[in-house]
Write an enzyme that holds these catalytic residues in place. Structure first.
Site, PDB file in Angstrom:
ATOM      1  CB  THR A  62      -0.942   0.000   1.218  1.00  0.00           C
ATOM      2  OG1 THR A  62      -1.731  -1.195   1.188  1.00  0.00           O
ATOM      3  CG2 THR A  62      -1.858   1.206   1.235  1.00  0.00           C
TER       4      THR A  62
ATOM      5  CE1 TYR B 111       0.069  -9.475   2.564  1.00  0.00           C
ATOM      6  CE2 TYR B 111       1.778  -7.925   1.902  1.00  0.00           C
ATOM      7  CZ  TYR B 111       0.465  -8.357   1.848  1.00  0.00           C
ATOM      8  OH  TYR B 111      -0.455  -7.672   1.098  1.00  0.00           O
TER       9      TYR B 111
ATOM     10  CE  LYS C  46      -1.393  -7.305   4.907  1.00  0.00           C
ATOM     11  NZ  LYS C  46      -0.808  -6.147   4.184  1.00  0.00           N
TER      12      LYS C  46
END
Length: 345
Positions: free
Chosen positions: A47, A137, A166
């Site tokens: 992001t 992740y 995650k």
């Protein structure tokens, strides 16, 4: 034991008009998040446009995020790479900057097996930095590879600093297996905003929070939703989840676009839609770095329609933006002048 229970914002990296990192804007975004009660901040995840920041910028954004947060919430640095040595270098800098944890995305494109991800990537970093909390992740839709629950469980068993993941596979069976193999004390974080509520209330998964994109715009609401579930008030959490649904729906925006050679699908992937909306709302954001570009007019219409729905039905979700950034939300959301330059012609 250190815990990641709660809401962590995957911070947008704001840019100036000429696509340089806007550190003043970053400071304002961090302050806004902390004012709204966020539990943690992730600097330079996907992001935050990690693929297009060079490592000098990468490390500076991490350092500045830690400085601006000033121990008012926990901090995570996105130091993952498809090169283990790069990830080690980034983790070294994060540790020196006083960051609490690092997020290690599965190595992308070169496609190591789950065994290789464990032995040649996570293990060397977990071993070299025993005081740093390590968060694998797992997002195969972006990386083309995946650390499987079996190897994650081995890591958790062997390294006390690997106690969280995650989870962005979108695969409920993978989530259930992770919980079964890693045990009750292992922390599963949602990596998909639209799935956070269900992952937390599902007794087979029992996620304890999220690393959120939507909390860039609605940190208070997303944090409240998560804490209501943690406190056992699922109905209150569900009400907020429903109020936030229009924002969940624009993390990725799909449209059908007409070309001289036929219709094609256009997928505006994170963070493009949220950067666009932040620009509209008057928050520090700026453009994305190439090869990400702009929304199509049809994509922008979807973003606006969903933002209007939130503003008109649950205005409390966006009110903190008006208060902190001193903007008139109605004017910005309905004034076409605020849309100039945000789409392709």
């Amino acid at each position: 034991m250190f815990t990641f229970r709660g809401c962590t914002t995957a911070l947008i990296t704001p840019m100036t008009a000429d696509q340089q990192v806007d550190y003043e804007g970053l400071h304002r975004l961090v302050d806004f998040q902390i004012q709204e009660g966020i539990d943690g901040l992730l600097a330079v995840g996907t992001t935050g446009e990690s693929p297009t920041l060079n490592w000098e910028e990468h490390s500076k954004v991490i350092e500045k995020t830690g400085e601006y947060a000033n121990n008012k919430c926990f901090t995570i640095a996105g130091t993952g790479s498809n090169s283990t040595q790069e990830a080690i270098n980034g983790t070294q800098h994060a540790e020196e900057a006083g960051i609490n944890a690092v997020l290690l995305v599965d190595p992308y494109y070169n496609g190591p097996s789950s065994l290789e991800i464990r032995r040649e990537y996570i293990e060397p970093i977990a071993k070299q930095f025993p005081k740093m909390h390590i968060i694998p992740y797992i997002i195969p839709g972006r990386t083309g590879t995946q650390l499987f629950p079996q190897d994650l469980a081995i890591l958790h068993q062997q390294y006390p600093n690997v106690h969280c993941v995650k989870e962005a596979t979108g695969d409920i069976e993978n989530m259930i297996l992770t919980r079964q193999l890693c045990g009750k004390n292992f922390e599963i974080l949602s990596g998909d905003d639209d799935k956070t509520y269900n992952m937390m209330v599902d007794p087979r998964v029992e996620a304890v929070g999220a690393i959120s994109v939507v909390s860039n715009i609605a940190p208070g609401a997303v944090t409240d939703m998560i804490h209501y579930v943690l406190d056992g008030n699922k109905e209150a959490a569900k009400t907020i989840h429903q109020a936030l649904q229009p924002l969940f729906d624009i993390v990725t925006v799909k449209t059908q676009e007409v070309t001289p050679y036929g219709s094609v699908t256009c997928k505006a992937r994170n963070p493009l839609a949220f950067k666009t909306l932040m620009n509209i709302l008057g928050m520090p954001s700026g453009p994305c770095r190439q090869p990400l570009g702009k929304m199509t007019p049809a994509g922008l219409e979807i973003v606006l329609a969903n933002a209007h729905k939130v503003y008109e039905t649950n205005p409390q979700v966006l009110e903190p933006i008006a208060d902190y950034f001193g903007v008139n939300l109605k004017d910005r959301l309905y004034n076409k002048e605020c849309l100039v330059g945000l789409t392709y012609a």
